[in-house]
Write a protein that holds these residues in place. Structure first.
Motif, PDB file in Angstrom:
ATOM      1  N   GLY A 120       0.823  -1.210   0.000  1.00 31.90           N
ATOM      2  CA  GLY A 120       0.000   0.000   0.000  1.00 31.90           C
ATOM      3  C   GLY A 120       0.855   1.256   0.000  1.00 31.90           C
ATOM      4  N   THR A 121       1.962   1.214   0.735  1.00 31.48           N
ATOM      5  CA  THR A 121       2.876   2.353   0.755  1.00 31.48           C
ATOM      6  C   THR A 121       3.551   2.521  -0.601  1.00 31.48           C
ATOM      7  OG1 THR A 121       3.244   2.064   3.115  1.00 31.48           O
ATOM      8  CG2 THR A 121       4.887   3.348   1.926  1.00 31.48           C
ATOM      9  N   ALA A 125       3.362   5.813  -2.929  1.00 25.93           N
ATOM     10  CA  ALA A 125       4.541   6.515  -3.448  1.00 25.93           C
ATOM     11  C   ALA A 125       4.469   6.635  -4.963  1.00 25.93           C
ATOM     12  CB  ALA A 125       5.812   5.783  -3.028  1.00 25.93           C
ATOM     13  N   ALA A 126       3.996   5.586  -5.628  1.00 26.56           N
ATOM     14  CA  ALA A 126       3.877   5.630  -7.091  1.00 26.56           C
ATOM     15  C   ALA A 126       2.849   6.677  -7.522  1.00 26.56           C
ATOM     16  CB  ALA A 126       3.505   4.255  -7.636  1.00 26.56           C
ATOM     17  N   SER A 150      11.768  17.426  -5.089  1.00 19.74           N
ATOM     18  CA  SER A 150      12.254  16.896  -3.809  1.00 19.74           C
ATOM     19  C   SER A 150      11.193  16.038  -3.110  1.00 19.74           C
ATOM     20  CB  SER A 150      12.703  18.036  -2.893  1.00 19.74           C
ATOM     21  OG  SER A 150      11.600  18.800  -2.458  1.00 19.74           O
ATOM     22  N   TRP A 151       9.917  16.302  -3.361  1.00 20.46           N
ATOM     23  CA  TRP A 151       8.860  15.502  -2.740  1.00 20.46           C
ATOM     24  C   TRP A 151       8.813  14.089  -3.298  1.00 20.46           C
ATOM     25  CZ3 TRP A 151       6.076  16.113   1.557  1.00 20.46           C
ATOM     26  CH2 TRP A 151       6.111  17.363   2.154  1.00 20.46           C
ATOM     27  N   ALA A 158      10.179   7.339   2.266  1.00 24.38           N
ATOM     28  CA  ALA A 158       9.198   6.755   3.196  1.00 24.38           C
ATOM     29  C   ALA A 158       8.886   5.316   2.816  1.00 24.38           C
ATOM     30  CB  ALA A 158       7.923   7.593   3.212  1.00 24.38           C
ATOM     31  N   ALA A 159       8.729   5.049   1.516  1.00 27.46           N
ATOM     32  CA  ALA A 159       8.459   3.673   1.063  1.00 27.46           C
ATOM     33  C   ALA A 159       9.642   2.767   1.366  1.00 27.46           C
ATOM     34  CB  ALA A 159       8.143   3.665  -0.427  1.00 27.46           C
ATOM     35  N   GLY A 160      10.849   3.280   1.208  1.00 22.48           N
ATOM     36  CA  GLY A 160      12.049   2.488   1.504  1.00 22.48           C
ATOM     37  C   GLY A 160      12.164   2.157   2.984  1.00 22.48           C
ATOM     38  N   ILE A 161      11.931   3.138   3.839  1.00 23.30           N
ATOM     39  CA  ILE A 161      11.993   2.892   5.290  1.00 23.30           C
ATOM     40  C   ILE A 161      10.917   1.902   5.693  1.00 23.30           C
ATOM     41  CG2 ILE A 161      11.647   3.964   7.550  1.00 23.30           C
ATOM     42  CD1 ILE A 161      12.995   6.501   6.317  1.00 23.30           C
TER      43      ILE A 161
END
Length: 192
Positions: A120-121, A125-126, A150-151, A158-161
């Motif tokens: 879902g994250t 992000a996509a 930059s956003w 956030a998706a990586g974390i």
């Protein structure tokens, strides 16, 4: 203006959700309640249109436009799961349905659950990246779009974390408490 609209959309999300669930279970009008719940995506459309109009009217692209894209992405990625979870609990508390089964607490079942939440994250992000790229093309001035660019990195960071957290459940699965087998705990969870 955009920040106020994001706040209004978030408040509107919860108001529509509460109204939809109350209509569905307290007033015993399931179709009307479902209609109210299905109106929630309209809030994101309103935010998207307002953001586009703000940029069209010459607003300088800034963090508020990026935050709007992330908000819409988060809602697309996690909104359905949130509504479904709350609907299950409202059906139990207000409609007499059985208690909803929660996610697995231990082992590979928990790892699979965390992976699904992470998907879902990724979707969020996509979606945010696509919206930001469309805004960058819309503004069409490389000197004005650095904040929007930059956003995109914020969304994927956030998706990586979140992905690392989900992966940790796969690498180091939580174990059932001492004296209880994972199968016994899972059976108890499903019985509730």
């Amino acid at each position: 203006m955009i920040v106020a609209l994001i706040a209004a959309c978030e408040i509107g999300f919860w108001v529509l959700l509460a109204a939809g669930l109350a209509t569905r279970y307290l007033l015993k009008m399931p179709r009307t309640g479902l209609t109210l719940l299905l109106c929630e995506p309209l809030l994101e459309v309103v935010l998207l249109v307002a953001t586009a109009l703000d940029l069209k009217n010459g607003a300088e692209p800034n963090w508020t436009h990026g935050l709007a894209a992330l908000y819409i992405g988060y809602t697309v990625g996690h909104g359905h799961r949130t509504v479904k979870w709350l609907d299950g609990h409202a059906a139990h508390r207000l409609g007499g349905a059985p208690k909803p089964i929660g996610p697995p607490r231990y082992g590979m079942g928990r790892a699979r659950h965390e992976g699904k939440v992470w998907l879902g994250t990724l979707v969020g992000a996509a979606v945010a990246t696509v919206l930001l790229q469309l805004a960058i093309w819309y503004v069409d001035d490389p000197s004005r779009v650095t904040s929007l660019e930059s956003w995109r990195y914020v969304a994927w960071r956030a998706a990586g974390i979140h992905g690392l957290v989900a992966l940790s459940y796969l690498i180091w699965p939580r174990k059932a408490p001492a004296g209880e087998s994972e199968a016994k705990v899972e059976k108890e969870r499903l019985r509730r």
